[in-house]
Write a protein that holds these residues in place. Structure first.
Motif, PDB file in Angstrom:
ATOM      1  N   ASP A 166       6.878   1.530  -4.024  1.00 54.90           N
ATOM      2  CA  ASP A 166       6.963   2.740  -4.793  1.00 54.90           C
ATOM      3  C   ASP A 166       6.124   2.583  -5.940  1.00 54.90           C
ATOM      4  OD1 ASP A 166       8.368   5.411  -5.643  1.00 54.90           O
ATOM      5  OD2 ASP A 166       9.087   4.287  -7.250  1.00 54.90           O
ATOM      6  N   LEU A 167       5.297   3.844  -6.433  1.00 57.97           N
ATOM      7  CA  LEU A 167       4.313   3.538  -7.417  1.00 57.97           C
ATOM      8  C   LEU A 167       4.678   4.449  -8.530  1.00 57.97           C
ATOM      9  CD1 LEU A 167       2.530   2.443  -4.773  1.00 57.97           C
ATOM     10  CD2 LEU A 167       0.766   3.181  -5.962  1.00 57.97           C
ATOM     11  N   ARG A 168       4.702   4.051  -9.498  1.00 53.74           N
ATOM     12  CA  ARG A 168       5.025   4.788 -10.833  1.00 53.74           C
ATOM     13  C   ARG A 168       4.089   4.486 -11.893  1.00 53.74           C
ATOM     14  NH1 ARG A 168      10.852   6.419 -10.426  1.00 53.74           N
ATOM     15  NH2 ARG A 168      10.873   6.413  -8.310  1.00 53.74           N
ATOM     16  N   ASP A 169       3.673   5.481 -12.739  1.00 51.98           N
ATOM     17  CA  ASP A 169       2.948   5.174 -14.050  1.00 51.98           C
ATOM     18  C   ASP A 169       3.844   4.180 -14.713  1.00 51.98           C
ATOM     19  OD1 ASP A 169       0.954   6.877 -13.150  1.00 51.98           O
ATOM     20  OD2 ASP A 169       1.683   8.541 -14.591  1.00 51.98           O
ATOM     21  N   ASP A 170       2.989   3.408 -15.277  1.00 53.29           N
ATOM     22  CA  ASP A 170       3.487   1.935 -16.131  1.00 53.29           C
ATOM     23  C   ASP A 170       3.528   2.746 -17.563  1.00 53.29           C
ATOM     24  OD1 ASP A 170       4.035  -0.055 -17.380  1.00 53.29           O
ATOM     25  OD2 ASP A 170       2.200  -1.496 -16.866  1.00 53.29           O
ATOM     26  N   GLU A 171       4.883   3.103 -17.921  1.00 46.97           N
ATOM     27  CA  GLU A 171       5.156   3.312 -19.033  1.00 46.97           C
ATOM     28  C   GLU A 171       5.633   2.320 -20.117  1.00 46.97           C
ATOM     29  OE1 GLU A 171       8.337   6.604 -18.784  1.00 46.97           O
ATOM     30  OE2 GLU A 171       6.825   7.560 -17.231  1.00 46.97           O
ATOM     31  N   GLY A 172       5.829   1.118 -19.526  1.00 45.11           N
ATOM     32  CA  GLY A 172       5.891  -0.133 -20.472  1.00 45.11           C
ATOM     33  C   GLY A 172       4.539  -0.894 -20.560  1.00 45.11           C
TER      34      GLY A 172
ATOM     35  N   LYS B 184      -6.796  -0.688  -3.031  1.00 46.44           N
ATOM     36  CA  LYS B 184      -5.303  -0.977  -2.840  1.00 46.44           C
ATOM     37  C   LYS B 184      -4.296   0.166  -3.334  1.00 46.44           C
ATOM     38  CE  LYS B 184      -4.850  -4.082  -6.707  1.00 46.44           C
ATOM     39  NZ  LYS B 184      -6.224  -4.601  -6.862  1.00 46.44           N
ATOM     40  N   THR B 185      -4.570   0.911  -4.411  1.00 51.17           N
ATOM     41  CA  THR B 185      -3.770   1.960  -4.737  1.00 51.17           C
ATOM     42  C   THR B 185      -3.742   3.227  -3.925  1.00 51.17           C
ATOM     43  OG1 THR B 185      -3.894   1.149  -7.117  1.00 51.17           O
ATOM     44  CG2 THR B 185      -3.210   3.317  -6.798  1.00 51.17           C
ATOM     45  N   ARG B 186      -5.204   3.592  -3.560  1.00 50.56           N
ATOM     46  CA  ARG B 186      -5.321   4.540  -2.547  1.00 50.56           C
ATOM     47  C   ARG B 186      -4.623   4.319  -1.184  1.00 50.56           C
ATOM     48  NH1 ARG B 186     -10.528   4.154  -4.514  1.00 50.56           N
ATOM     49  NH2 ARG B 186     -11.408   3.498  -2.317  1.00 50.56           N
ATOM     50  N   ASN B 187      -4.762   3.050  -0.763  1.00 55.85           N
ATOM     51  CA  ASN B 187      -4.121   2.701   0.403  1.00 55.85           C
ATOM     52  C   ASN B 187      -2.449   2.887   0.309  1.00 55.85           C
ATOM     53  OD1 ASN B 187      -6.480   2.205   1.555  1.00 55.85           O
ATOM     54  ND2 ASN B 187      -6.069  -0.197   1.526  1.00 55.85           N
ATOM     55  N   MET B 188      -2.000   2.411  -0.966  1.00 62.30           N
ATOM     56  CA  MET B 188      -0.679   2.432  -0.936  1.00 62.30           C
ATOM     57  C   MET B 188       0.109   3.817  -1.255  1.00 62.30           C
ATOM     58  SD  MET B 188       0.355  -0.980  -3.230  1.00 62.30           S
ATOM     59  CE  MET B 188      -0.829  -0.694  -4.497  1.00 62.30           C
ATOM     60  N   GLU B 189      -0.670   4.634  -1.964  1.00 62.35           N
ATOM     61  CA  GLU B 189      -0.221   6.063  -1.932  1.00 62.35           C
ATOM     62  C   GLU B 189      -0.485   6.651  -0.609  1.00 62.35           C
ATOM     63  OE1 GLU B 189      -2.027   7.088  -6.539  1.00 62.35           O
ATOM     64  OE2 GLU B 189      -3.640   7.161  -4.714  1.00 62.35           O
ATOM     65  N   ARG B 190      -1.266   6.442   0.192  1.00 58.89           N
ATOM     66  CA  ARG B 190      -1.412   6.890   1.655  1.00 58.89           C
ATOM     67  C   ARG B 190      -0.101   6.259   2.701  1.00 58.89           C
ATOM     68  NH1 ARG B 190      -5.464   5.224   2.843  1.00 58.89           N
ATOM     69  NH2 ARG B 190      -4.786   3.724   4.296  1.00 58.89           N
TER      70      ARG B 190
ATOM     71  N   PHE C  42       4.343  -5.714  -9.495  1.00 60.34           N
ATOM     72  CA  PHE C  42       2.862  -5.868  -9.678  1.00 60.34           C
ATOM     73  C   PHE C  42       2.423  -4.797 -10.356  1.00 60.34           C
ATOM     74  CE2 PHE C  42       3.281  -5.103  -5.029  1.00 60.34           C
ATOM     75  CZ  PHE C  42       1.924  -4.162  -4.859  1.00 60.34           C
ATOM     76  N   SER C  43       1.166  -4.832 -10.715  1.00 59.83           N
ATOM     77  CA  SER C  43       0.343  -3.765 -11.613  1.00 59.83           C
ATOM     78  C   SER C  43      -1.013  -3.601 -10.924  1.00 59.83           C
ATOM     79  CB  SER C  43       0.270  -4.059 -13.066  1.00 59.83           C
ATOM     80  OG  SER C  43      -0.543  -3.143 -13.687  1.00 59.83           O
ATOM     81  N   THR C  44      -1.524  -2.457 -10.797  1.00 65.11           N
ATOM     82  CA  THR C  44      -2.576  -2.202 -10.409  1.00 65.11           C
ATOM     83  C   THR C  44      -3.221  -0.879 -11.352  1.00 65.11           C
ATOM     84  OG1 THR C  44      -4.173  -1.872  -8.528  1.00 65.11           O
ATOM     85  CG2 THR C  44      -1.968  -0.695  -8.377  1.00 65.11           C
ATOM     86  N   VAL C  45      -4.456  -0.228 -10.992  1.00 61.49           N
ATOM     87  CA  VAL C  45      -5.120   0.604 -11.379  1.00 61.49           C
ATOM     88  C   VAL C  45      -5.167   1.889 -10.552  1.00 61.49           C
ATOM     89  CG1 VAL C  45      -7.111   1.864 -12.643  1.00 61.49           C
ATOM     90  CG2 VAL C  45      -6.219  -0.614 -13.161  1.00 61.49           C
TER      91      VAL C  45
ATOM     92  N   CYS D 231       3.798  -1.064  -9.288  1.00 61.02           N
ATOM     93  CA  CYS D 231       4.180  -1.236  -8.008  1.00 61.02           C
ATOM     94  C   CYS D 231       5.590  -1.825  -7.537  1.00 61.02           C
ATOM     95  CB  CYS D 231       3.040  -1.674  -6.996  1.00 61.02           C
ATOM     96  SG  CYS D 231       1.518  -0.927  -7.453  1.00 61.02           S
ATOM     97  N   ARG D 232       6.442  -1.297  -7.036  1.00 61.88           N
ATOM     98  CA  ARG D 232       7.823  -1.991  -6.903  1.00 61.88           C
ATOM     99  C   ARG D 232       7.855  -2.310  -5.387  1.00 61.88           C
ATOM    100  NH1 ARG D 232      12.681  -3.184  -9.108  1.00 61.88           N
ATOM    101  NH2 ARG D 232      11.901  -1.909 -11.112  1.00 61.88           N
ATOM    102  N   LEU D 233       7.791  -3.385  -4.726  1.00 61.39           N
ATOM    103  CA  LEU D 233       7.738  -3.690  -3.209  1.00 61.39           C
ATOM    104  C   LEU D 233       9.329  -4.146  -3.024  1.00 61.39           C
ATOM    105  CD1 LEU D 233       6.973  -4.376  -0.646  1.00 61.39           C
ATOM    106  CD2 LEU D 233       6.277  -6.825  -1.736  1.00 61.39           C
ATOM    107  N   THR D 234       9.954  -3.289  -2.375  1.00 60.86           N
ATOM    108  CA  THR D 234      11.433  -3.575  -1.714  1.00 60.86           C
ATOM    109  C   THR D 234      11.162  -4.312  -0.445  1.00 60.86           C
ATOM    110  OG1 THR D 234      12.122  -1.675  -3.060  1.00 60.86           O
ATOM    111  CG2 THR D 234      13.425  -2.569  -1.072  1.00 60.86           C
ATOM    112  N   PRO D 235      11.604  -5.461  -0.275  1.00 62.94           N
ATOM    113  CA  PRO D 235      11.446  -6.351   0.852  1.00 62.94           C
ATOM    114  C   PRO D 235      12.350  -5.875   2.060  1.00 62.94           C
ATOM    115  CG  PRO D 235      12.127  -7.678  -0.922  1.00 62.94           C
ATOM    116  CD  PRO D 235      12.076  -6.357  -1.370  1.00 62.94           C
ATOM    117  N   THR D 236      11.685  -5.679   3.045  1.00 58.15           N
ATOM    118  CA  THR D 236      12.623  -5.343   4.515  1.00 58.15           C
ATOM    119  C   THR D 236      12.448  -6.367   5.480  1.00 58.15           C
ATOM    120  OG1 THR D 236      10.521  -4.245   5.436  1.00 58.15           O
ATOM    121  CG2 THR D 236      12.187  -2.769   4.259  1.00 58.15           C
ATOM    122  N   HIS D 237      11.394  -7.385   5.453  1.00 57.90           N
ATOM    123  CA  HIS D 237      11.497  -8.503   6.016  1.00 57.90           C
ATOM    124  C   HIS D 237      10.987  -9.624   5.399  1.00 57.90           C
ATOM    125  CE1 HIS D 237       9.678 -11.141   9.446  1.00 57.90           C
ATOM    126  NE2 HIS D 237      10.675 -10.725   9.879  1.00 57.90           N
ATOM    127  N   VAL D 238      11.349 -10.772   5.411  1.00 63.37           N
ATOM    128  CA  VAL D 238      10.814 -12.025   4.673  1.00 63.37           C
ATOM    129  C   VAL D 238      10.967 -13.198   5.436  1.00 63.37           C
ATOM    130  CG1 VAL D 238      11.327 -13.423   2.405  1.00 63.37           C
ATOM    131  CG2 VAL D 238      11.766 -10.981   2.213  1.00 63.37           C
TER     132      VAL D 238
END
Length: 132
Positions: free
Chosen positions: A89-95, A58-64, A50-53, A122-129
């Motif tokens: 995992d958050l990465r700048d959107d180069e696409g 939410k971005t600040r929360n995920m960075e922390r 998913f994408s955010t700014v 934002c790349r969410l890697t599932p650990t519980h579904v």
């Protein structure tokens, strides 16, 4: 460092994510309270993107704290749903993920960002579904 096992997404989750299903993202505020936001998503294998700014709560929360959960359901059958817990995992959107998601969900180009906006993928890697 804690390493978690990635889990596979069940068919219900895959189908809902592959369609334009709105999903709610929950992150953890600094004081430990939950913060939830509706988002657009897509799947990349078992990961959910998913994408955010940069700078948004939410971005600040995920960075922390990279632990998050998402929940989505089928509007035609509300008890057909999934939840995914994992880390992001958050990465700048180069696409241009936001444009891809805008076409998926709204069938139109994304035009809401100004020139100074920095988007992240934002790349969410599932650990519980859980899914029904």
């Amino acid at each position: 460092m804690i390493t978690a096992m990635t889990v596979a997404l069940p068919e219900t989750a895959r189908n809902l994510i592959d369609n334009p299903t709105y999903v709610v993202l929950t992150t953890i505020n600094q004081d430990g309270t939950p913060q939830s936001t509706p988002i657009w998503v897509k799947r990349d294998g078992e990961d959910v993107l998913f994408s955010t700014v940069r700078g948004r709560q939410k971005t600040r929360n995920m960075e922390r704290d990279a632990r998050v959960s998402i929940c989505g359901y089928d509007p035609a059958q509300p008890y057909s749903y999934f939840t995914v817990e994992g880390t992001v995992d958050l990465r700048d959107d180069e696409g241009d993920l936001i444009s891809e998601l805008s076409f998926k969900y709204a069938n139109e180009p994304w035009t809401a960002d100004g020139p100074d906006v920095v988007r992240v993928v934002c790349r969410l890697t599932p650990t519980h579904v859980i899914s029904r």
